[in-house]
Design an enzyme around this catalytic site. Structure first.
Site, mmCIF file in Angstrom:
data_model
loop_
_atom_site.group_PDB
_atom_site.id
_atom_site.type_symbol
_atom_site.label_atom_id
_atom_site.label_comp_id
_atom_site.label_asym_id
_atom_site.label_seq_id
_atom_site.Cartn_x
_atom_site.Cartn_y
_atom_site.Cartn_z
ATOM 1 N N HIS A 12 1.251 2.425 -9.492
ATOM 2 C CA HIS A 12 0.272 2.952 -8.672
ATOM 3 C C HIS A 12 -1.008 1.918 -9.308
ATOM 4 O O HIS A 12 -1.296 2.057 -10.703
ATOM 5 C CB HIS A 12 0.091 4.343 -9.508
ATOM 6 C CG HIS A 12 1.318 5.489 -8.753
ATOM 7 N ND1 HIS A 12 1.275 5.678 -7.547
ATOM 8 C CD2 HIS A 12 2.122 5.658 -9.239
ATOM 9 C CE1 HIS A 12 2.570 6.407 -6.966
ATOM 10 N NE2 HIS A 12 3.248 6.551 -8.378
ATOM 11 N N HIS A 41 7.976 1.775 -10.772
ATOM 12 C CA HIS A 41 6.880 1.837 -9.751
ATOM 13 C C HIS A 41 5.238 1.605 -10.867
ATOM 14 O O HIS A 41 5.087 2.748 -11.508
ATOM 15 C CB HIS A 41 6.654 1.547 -8.333
ATOM 16 C CG HIS A 41 6.651 3.272 -7.983
ATOM 17 N ND1 HIS A 41 8.030 4.154 -8.489
ATOM 18 C CD2 HIS A 41 5.796 4.267 -8.068
ATOM 19 C CE1 HIS A 41 7.807 5.491 -7.944
ATOM 20 N NE2 HIS A 41 6.465 5.685 -7.888
ATOM 21 N N ARG A 86 1.260 -1.669 0.113
ATOM 22 C CA ARG A 86 -0.021 -0.077 0.065
ATOM 23 C C ARG A 86 0.898 1.207 -0.075
ATOM 24 O O ARG A 86 1.975 0.919 0.770
ATOM 25 C CB ARG A 86 -1.282 0.149 1.301
ATOM 26 C CG ARG A 86 -2.008 -1.042 0.844
ATOM 27 C CD ARG A 86 -3.011 -0.270 1.864
ATOM 28 N NE ARG A 86 -4.104 -1.984 1.987
ATOM 29 C CZ ARG A 86 -4.885 -2.382 0.954
ATOM 30 N NH1 ARG A 86 -5.133 -1.619 0.024
ATOM 31 N NH2 ARG A 86 -5.544 -3.664 1.248
ATOM 32 N N ASP A 87 0.300 1.942 -0.804
ATOM 33 C CA ASP A 87 1.317 3.461 -0.504
ATOM 34 C C ASP A 87 0.902 4.258 0.341
ATOM 35 O O ASP A 87 -0.356 4.069 1.195
ATOM 36 C CB ASP A 87 0.232 4.216 -2.176
ATOM 37 C CG ASP A 87 1.747 5.472 -2.226
ATOM 38 O OD1 ASP A 87 2.025 5.903 -3.433
ATOM 39 O OD2 ASP A 87 1.385 6.404 -1.645
ATOM 40 N N VAL A 89 10.501 8.914 -6.898
ATOM 41 C CA VAL A 89 10.315 7.233 -6.293
ATOM 42 C C VAL A 89 11.628 6.443 -7.415
ATOM 43 O O VAL A 89 10.771 6.524 -8.183
ATOM 44 C CB VAL A 89 10.059 6.885 -5.074
ATOM 45 C CG1 VAL A 89 10.771 4.888 -4.598
ATOM 46 C CG2 VAL A 89 9.449 7.099 -3.740
ATOM 47 N N ASN A 147 4.528 6.464 -13.096
ATOM 48 C CA ASN A 147 5.045 8.486 -13.606
ATOM 49 C C ASN A 147 6.712 8.149 -13.543
ATOM 50 O O ASN A 147 7.672 7.621 -12.923
ATOM 51 C CB ASN A 147 4.981 9.351 -12.226
ATOM 52 C CG ASN A 147 3.936 9.624 -11.823
ATOM 53 O OD1 ASN A 147 3.770 9.511 -12.405
ATOM 54 N ND2 ASN A 147 3.495 9.520 -10.388
HETATM 55 P P1 5GP Z 1 6.136 8.612 -7.791
HETATM 56 O O1 5GP Z 1 5.414 10.053 -7.030
HETATM 57 O O2 5GP Z 1 6.848 8.295 -7.592
HETATM 58 O O3 5GP Z 1 5.235 8.384 -9.186
HETATM 59 O O4 5GP Z 1 5.652 8.097 -6.350
HETATM 60 C C1 5GP Z 1 6.102 7.719 -5.872
HETATM 61 C C2 5GP Z 1 4.889 6.955 -4.498
HETATM 62 O O5 5GP Z 1 5.878 6.163 -3.630
HETATM 63 C C3 5GP Z 1 4.334 7.947 -3.859
HETATM 64 O O6 5GP Z 1 2.966 7.534 -3.543
HETATM 65 C C4 5GP Z 1 4.545 7.614 -2.152
HETATM 66 O O7 5GP Z 1 3.323 8.151 -1.582
HETATM 67 C C5 5GP Z 1 4.971 6.726 -1.573
HETATM 68 N N1 5GP Z 1 5.977 6.328 -1.324
HETATM 69 C C6 5GP Z 1 6.737 7.406 -1.172
HETATM 70 N N2 5GP Z 1 7.404 6.633 0.390
HETATM 71 C C7 5GP Z 1 7.301 5.512 0.717
HETATM 72 C C8 5GP Z 1 7.173 4.576 1.983
HETATM 73 O O8 5GP Z 1 8.256 5.020 2.518
HETATM 74 N N3 5GP Z 1 6.235 3.683 1.911
HETATM 75 C C9 5GP Z 1 5.488 3.378 1.072
HETATM 76 N N4 5GP Z 1 4.508 2.700 0.725
HETATM 77 N N5 5GP Z 1 4.780 4.754 0.065
HETATM 78 C C10 5GP Z 1 6.122 5.764 0.003
#
Ligand code: 5GP
Ligand code: ZN
Length: 147
Positions: free
Chosen positions: A135, A133, A62-63, A129, A120
Site C-alpha cells: 500500500h 501488495h 488505485r485502491d 486480499v 499487511n
Molecule cells: P489488505 O487489507 O489485504 O492489506 O488490502 C487490500 C486492499 O485491497 C484494501 O485496501 C481494499 O480496499 C483493496 N481492494 C479490495 N478489492 C479491490 C478491488 O477489487 N479493486 C481495487 N482496486 N482494490 C481492492
C-alpha cells in the site's frame, strides 16, 4: 514421527519428485491461472482497475476504497499470496516494488510531505486480499499510530 507424519512425508515425496512432481507443478500453475484472485484479474485486465503503472514484474492501481487522498496498491504480476510465501529469489522483485513506490510517490506529488508504505500479512496483519501488495498511502498526515 507418528504414522500420520510418515504417511504425509511419503505423499509429499511422491507428489514433488520426478515426473509426478512435474505434473504437480503444471497442475498448480494451471489452478493458479484459474484462480479467482481479484488482483490477478485486475493485472490480466479481466476486472476493472485504475492502473497507474505496469511493467513485466509489477502493476500498480488505485485502491477501490482509499484510506487517504492517495492510496495505491503495488503488486507483483505473479500470484504470491503473502510475504510468508516469498522465496529468496524474490528479493529483486521486492526491491523493484519499492522503486516503483518511490516513482509513484513522485508522480502523485506526495514525496515532499511524505507517505506511508504498508504490507499487511495474514490475519493479525489485517490482510484481506491474498495476493502480496504494497500500500502506498499519502496526501494527508497519517492519523493512526501503528499497532
Ligand atoms: P489488505 O487489507 O489485504 O492489506 O488490502 C487490500 C486492499 O485491497 C484494501 O485496501 C481494499 O480496499 C483493496 N481492494 C479490495 N478489492 C479491490 C478491488 O477489487 N479493486 C481495487 N482496486 N482494490 C481492492
Ligand atoms: Zn493473485
Amino acid at each position: 514421527m507418528t504414522r500420520w507424519d510418515e504417511k504425509q512425508a511419503r505423499l509429499r515425496a511422491f507428489l514433488t519428485h520426478g515426473a509426478v512432481g512435474d505434473l504437480t507443478v503444471a497442475l498448480l500453475r494451471s489452478l493458479a491461472k484459474m484462480s479467482p484472485c481479484i488482483f490477478c484479474k485486475i493485472i490480466r485486465g479481466e476486472a476493472p482497475g485504475a492502473i497507474l503503472y505496469r511493467d513485466e514484474q509489477v502493476t500498480a492501481f488505485r485502491d477501490a476504497h482509499p484510506a487517504a487522498p492517495v492510496h495505491i496498491l503495488i503488486v507483483p504480476n505473479r500470484h504470491i499470496a503473502s510475504l510468508n510465501d516469498l522465496e529468496i529469489e524474490d528479493e529483486p522483485l521486492i526491491g523493484h516494488l519499492f522503486s516503483v513506490a518511490k516513482q509513484l510517490a513522485g508522480q502523485e506529488g506526495v514525496q515532499e510531505n511524505g507517505f506511508r508504505l504498508i504490507v499487511n500479512t495474514g490475519a493479525h496483519g489485517g490482510q484481506t486480499v491474498p495476493h502480496l501488495h504494497l500500500h502506498l498511502i499519502g496526501g494527508q498526515r497519517m492519523r493512526h499510530p501503528m499497532g
